[in-house]
Design a protein around this motif. Sequence first.
Motif, PDB file in Angstrom:
ATOM      1  N   GLN A   5       0.835  -1.198   0.000  1.00 37.64           N
ATOM      2  CA  GLN A   5       0.000   0.000   0.000  1.00 37.64           C
ATOM      3  C   GLN A   5       0.870   1.249   0.000  1.00 37.64           C
ATOM      4  O   GLN A   5       1.876   1.298   0.712  1.00 37.64           O
ATOM      5  N   GLN A   6       0.484   2.224  -0.803  1.00 39.16           N
ATOM      6  CA  GLN A   6       1.190   3.503  -0.799  1.00 39.16           C
ATOM      7  C   GLN A   6       0.466   4.435   0.163  1.00 39.16           C
ATOM      8  O   GLN A   6      -0.725   4.701  -0.015  1.00 39.16           O
ATOM      9  N   SER A   7       1.178   4.885   1.175  1.00 45.71           N
ATOM     10  CA  SER A   7       0.543   5.669   2.236  1.00 45.71           C
ATOM     11  C   SER A   7       1.054   7.102   2.261  1.00 45.71           C
ATOM     12  O   SER A   7       1.160   7.698   3.316  1.00 45.71           O
ATOM     13  N   GLY A   8       1.417   7.622   1.118  1.00 44.48           N
ATOM     14  CA  GLY A   8       1.983   8.972   1.099  1.00 44.48           C
ATOM     15  C   GLY A   8       0.932  10.054   1.258  1.00 44.48           C
ATOM     16  O   GLY A   8      -0.269   9.794   1.338  1.00 44.48           O
ATOM     17  N   ASP A   9       1.418  11.253   1.333  1.00 46.25           N
ATOM     18  CA  ASP A   9       0.536  12.420   1.329  1.00 46.25           C
ATOM     19  C   ASP A   9       1.240  13.506   0.525  1.00 46.25           C
ATOM     20  O   ASP A   9       2.156  13.206  -0.245  1.00 46.25           O
ATOM     21  N   GLU A  10       0.818  14.752   0.714  1.00 46.46           N
ATOM     22  CA  GLU A  10       1.385  15.824  -0.113  1.00 46.46           C
ATOM     23  C   GLU A  10       2.891  16.009   0.108  1.00 46.46           C
ATOM     24  O   GLU A  10       3.586  16.634  -0.688  1.00 46.46           O
ATOM     25  N   ARG A  11       3.420  15.373   1.166  1.00 42.38           N
ATOM     26  CA  ARG A  11       4.862  15.491   1.437  1.00 42.38           C
ATOM     27  C   ARG A  11       5.695  14.470   0.659  1.00 42.38           C
ATOM     28  O   ARG A  11       6.900  14.551   0.637  1.00 42.38           O
ATOM     29  N   HIS A  13       5.808  10.076  -0.985  1.00 44.19           N
ATOM     30  CA  HIS A  13       5.325   8.699  -0.865  1.00 44.19           C
ATOM     31  C   HIS A  13       5.880   8.021   0.374  1.00 44.19           C
ATOM     32  O   HIS A  13       6.985   8.331   0.821  1.00 44.19           O
TER      33      HIS A  13
END
Length: 132
Positions: A5-11, A13
Amino acid sequence: MLEFQQSGDERGHLVIVEGMDDIPFDIARIFYIYGSGNDVVRGQHANRKTQFVLINVAGSCKVNVKDGKGNEAVFVLNRPHTGIYLPAMLWKDMYDFSADSVLLCLASEHYDAAEYIRDYEEYVKIVDEETP
Ligand code: TYD
């Protein structure tokens, strides 16, 4: 092949790989391979005990997997969130490394040179003896 699962956000990946959860073993050892030219073939061994998950966290490479019974398959590792699970007693060759390849290897065991089979003929013989 395993998809994490890729759990990144705007900051940026973030990929999380937890032993016994995202992969089928507890992680005893990690190592990573980089700076291998595209004419290099690595691996070229089977392991009696160790299971691996390989992830190209940067760049790409290919993994050729053989079972010693005449079956083989090539897998392309080219995404930081995709891995390949390699059970024990498979023969593997890693090759076609891109210049930026960083191949992360998660292993189920500490390093023990004695459990590596580095001779292909010997490997096929052992497979034949153990699973006729
Ligand atoms: P090798 O198994 O040939 O690497 P690859 O799997 O990429 O073909 O390992 C290269 C050398 O490093 C060899 O002398 C064994 C040593 N080594 C360790 O001491 N510990 C380790 O965890 C690994 C993977 C290798």
